[in-house]
Design a protein around this motif. Structure first.
Motif, short mmCIF file in Angstrom:
data_model
loop_
_atom_site.label_atom_id
_atom_site.label_comp_id
_atom_site.label_asym_id
_atom_site.label_seq_id
_atom_site.Cartn_x
_atom_site.Cartn_y
_atom_site.Cartn_z
N ILE A 130 51.15 57.88 39.99
CA ILE A 130 49.81 57.99 40.59
C ILE A 130 49.70 59.30 41.35
O ILE A 130 48.71 60.00 41.25
N GLY A 131 50.72 59.65 42.12
CA GLY A 131 50.68 60.86 42.93
C GLY A 131 50.57 62.13 42.10
O GLY A 131 50.00 63.12 42.54
N ARG A 132 51.12 62.12 40.90
CA ARG A 132 51.10 63.31 40.04
C ARG A 132 49.73 63.57 39.42
O ARG A 132 49.43 64.70 39.06
N LYS A 133 48.92 62.52 39.26
CA LYS A 133 47.62 62.68 38.60
C LYS A 133 46.70 63.56 39.44
O LYS A 133 46.56 63.34 40.64
N PRO A 134 46.06 64.55 38.84
CA PRO A 134 45.11 65.37 39.60
C PRO A 134 43.81 64.59 39.83
O PRO A 134 43.44 63.72 39.06
N PRO A 137 51.28 65.39 57.53
CA PRO A 137 51.47 66.82 57.28
C PRO A 137 52.57 67.14 56.26
O PRO A 137 52.63 68.26 55.76
N LYS A 138 53.42 66.16 55.93
CA LYS A 138 54.45 66.39 54.92
C LYS A 138 53.86 66.62 53.52
O LYS A 138 54.41 67.35 52.72
N MET A 139 52.72 65.97 53.24
CA MET A 139 52.12 66.07 51.92
C MET A 139 51.36 67.40 51.79
O MET A 139 50.59 67.76 52.67
N ALA A 140 51.60 68.09 50.67
CA ALA A 140 50.90 69.35 50.41
C ALA A 140 49.69 69.05 49.55
O ALA A 140 49.82 68.58 48.41
N LEU A 144 45.24 68.56 43.96
CA LEU A 144 46.60 68.13 43.64
C LEU A 144 47.34 67.79 44.93
O LEU A 144 47.21 68.50 45.94
N VAL A 145 48.13 66.72 44.88
CA VAL A 145 48.96 66.31 46.01
C VAL A 145 50.41 66.42 45.57
O VAL A 145 50.80 65.87 44.54
N THR A 146 51.22 67.15 46.34
CA THR A 146 52.65 67.29 46.03
C THR A 146 53.46 66.87 47.24
O THR A 146 52.99 66.97 48.38
N ARG A 160 58.06 59.65 48.97
CA ARG A 160 57.64 59.03 47.70
C ARG A 160 56.50 58.05 47.94
O ARG A 160 55.54 57.99 47.16
N SER A 161 56.61 57.25 49.01
CA SER A 161 55.56 56.26 49.26
C SER A 161 54.26 56.92 49.74
O SER A 161 53.18 56.46 49.39
N LEU A 162 54.36 57.99 50.50
CA LEU A 162 53.16 58.68 50.98
C LEU A 162 52.46 59.45 49.85
O LEU A 162 51.25 59.68 49.93
#
Length: 182
Positions: free
Chosen positions: A4-8, A39-42, A51-53, A62-64
């Motif tokens: 899910i996190g990888r999907k734009p 703030p850890k999430m870019a 995009l979220v990395t 991983r959970s965030l």
């Protein structure tokens, strides 16, 4: 890696996304939503996509990752389409009606239960047994619907009360039991 996190996140036309460090503001035809993220999430905008990395593969990151992406996606959907929950009122004499900005409910109590809509939530009562709660913030819509349902939750013996549309209420057998029939 989080699927899910990888999907734009696609940004439709008419929606403006502003990223200021860890704060994201989404402006669309239905309104504006703003939220601060970890703030850890870019979070980066590339053209018509967000995009979220994540920085590393630690459990918290991983959970965030998926959570942050889903929350931003819900903000984009909220300002374009909005969210709504439908509640059904079941029971003899139970009915709802809209009076101005108030929802007046007769739920078998000695008094009427009155709930007012606020600037984030819009209430509709198309008929005496249906309540539609809508707004642009998914969390606030769900919370408000839960608070309305809490006024008279469905009971397991006759099924009377306020329930979500399509909610299944398991019925129990009464005091008489199985042996008394006959």
């Amino acid at each position: 890696m989080s699927r899910i996190g990888r999907k734009p996140i696609n940004i439709p036309a008419g929606v403006e996304v502003k990223i200021d460090g860890s704060e994201v503001t989404v402006k669309g035809p239905k309104g504006t939503l703003s939220q601060k993220f970890n703030p850890k999430m870019a979070i980066a905008q590339e053209g018509t996509e967000v995009l979220v990395t994540r920085p590393d593969d630690q459990k918290e990151s991983r959970s965030l990752h998926g959570l942050t992406r889903t929350l931003i996606h819900n903000m984009v959907v909220g300002v374009t389409e909005g969210f709504s929950k439908t509640l059904e009122v079941q029971g003899v004499g139970y009915r709802v009606q809209k009076q101005g900005k108030d929802l007046v409910m007769n739920l078998g109590y000695s008094h009427q239960v009155v709930v007012s809509e606020n600037e984030d939530i819009k209430i509709e009562a198309p008929n005496a047994n249906t309540i539609i709660i809508s707004g642009i913030d998914k969390q606030k819509v769900g919370q408000f619907a839960a608070e309305v349902r809490e006024k008279r939750p469905p009971e397991p013996y006759k099924g009377k009360g306020i329930r979500y549309q399509g909610e299944y209420v398991r019925h129990k057998e009464g005091k008489a039991g199985k042996g008394a029939k006959g």
